[in-house]
Enzyme design. Sequence first.
Site, short mmCIF file in Angstrom:
data_model
loop_
_atom_site.label_atom_id
_atom_site.label_comp_id
_atom_site.label_asym_id
_atom_site.label_seq_id
_atom_site.Cartn_x
_atom_site.Cartn_y
_atom_site.Cartn_z
N LYS A 151 -8.07 -11.33 -8.57
CA LYS A 151 -9.20 -11.37 -7.64
C LYS A 151 -10.13 -10.18 -7.89
O LYS A 151 -9.65 -9.09 -8.18
CB LYS A 151 -8.63 -11.28 -6.21
CG LYS A 151 -9.47 -11.92 -5.15
CD LYS A 151 -8.72 -11.94 -3.83
CE LYS A 151 -9.53 -11.26 -2.76
NZ LYS A 151 -8.87 -11.23 -1.47
N LYS A 192 0.83 -1.21 0.00
CA LYS A 192 0.00 0.00 0.00
C LYS A 192 0.86 1.25 0.00
O LYS A 192 0.54 2.24 -0.65
CB LYS A 192 -0.92 0.02 1.23
CG LYS A 192 -2.08 -0.95 1.14
CD LYS A 192 -3.06 -0.73 2.28
CE LYS A 192 -4.15 -1.78 2.30
NZ LYS A 192 -5.00 -1.68 3.50
N LYS A 239 -12.69 -3.75 -6.00
CA LYS A 239 -13.35 -2.50 -6.37
C LYS A 239 -12.43 -1.59 -7.17
O LYS A 239 -12.90 -0.67 -7.84
CB LYS A 239 -13.89 -1.80 -5.12
CG LYS A 239 -12.80 -1.29 -4.17
CD LYS A 239 -13.44 -0.51 -3.04
CE LYS A 239 -12.61 -0.38 -1.80
NZ LYS A 239 -11.36 0.30 -1.85
#
Length: 329
Positions: free
Chosen positions: A196, A113, A199
């Site tokens: 996967k 991240k 969003k």
Amino acid sequence: MTPRVLSGIQPTSDSFHIGNHLGALTNWVSMQETHECLYFIADMHAITVEQDPAQLRERTLLSFAQLLALGVDPKKSTIFVQSQVAEHAQFMWVLSCLTGLGEANRMTQFKDKAAKGGASSASVGLLTYPILQAADILLYRPNAVPVGEDQRQHLELTRDLAIRFNGRYGQTLVVPEPHILKATAKIMDLQDPTAKMSKSSPAGCVNLLDSLKVTEKKIKSAVTDSDTQISFDVINKPGVSNLLTILSAYTGTAVPELVDSFAGRMYGDLKKEVAATVLEFAEPFQNRVFELMGDRAELESLMADGANRAREIAAATVTDVYTKIGFAI
Ligand code: TRP
């Protein structure tokens, strides 16, 4: 004694998607029959990256309403919002003081991240995210924590911190078992069925609250392959296999049976059936969510009830912990 489970989900989108639903949330619902369950909306985790305040509040309410509409039942389970139980922040501080900087730095999700946002823009909160998660868990002394594979490392840190605390201050915390969810479906991106569903790739992601038209269109535009035969083969036919997995999860029919029933039929037929099945689920679900969102007072009162119940357990742990570490309480 009934075993206790705890899990959380972040309110970082306007809707859960079918990957969240089939990968984790159906488990949350079914575990209510066999476990004492605590489920929460991780709004404190959400602010590790910047959030618009009005949007965060709305998404928290929407996430809560969606859990209820999916069948997470406040009569059976404790459902709450993380920030409404102050003990999470209190306990996190203690656990931060037990976590090595190197240990926190090694968390792969943080590294990913931080790299995405440009390393220097990452917050300290993003670094300590897994410590807050450990606090979430250890406060409630659950036997198991149902999470996806991507959370395994955080669970290991949680276990290490519990063991460390107990070693230093005496037996206090329960070392939880991970309960990595793999039995349920892993749902892939409709546009890139090797990744996967997420969003962050909206075209390949079917949201439970998408308009029915949009959902139908997304499913009908799913990427398949240049073959024509409907069979389950994740390596060579990831798109078709993903559609079969979705259909199987929503109908309860096993994949081999579905494959038989589609013998000699075309990809278009499969997509049509997947779309119809998902819509059949989505329509009453959406109606229920909108109904719940229409009565804020009731929703907020359910949240307050959940927080009160959670706080009872959490406060006892904090008292224990504070006493053990020598705070003059
Ligand atoms: N990190 C989890 C996720 O993104 C959410 C979460 C926060 C959680 N606290 C938790 C999950 C405690 C299980 C237990 O999926």
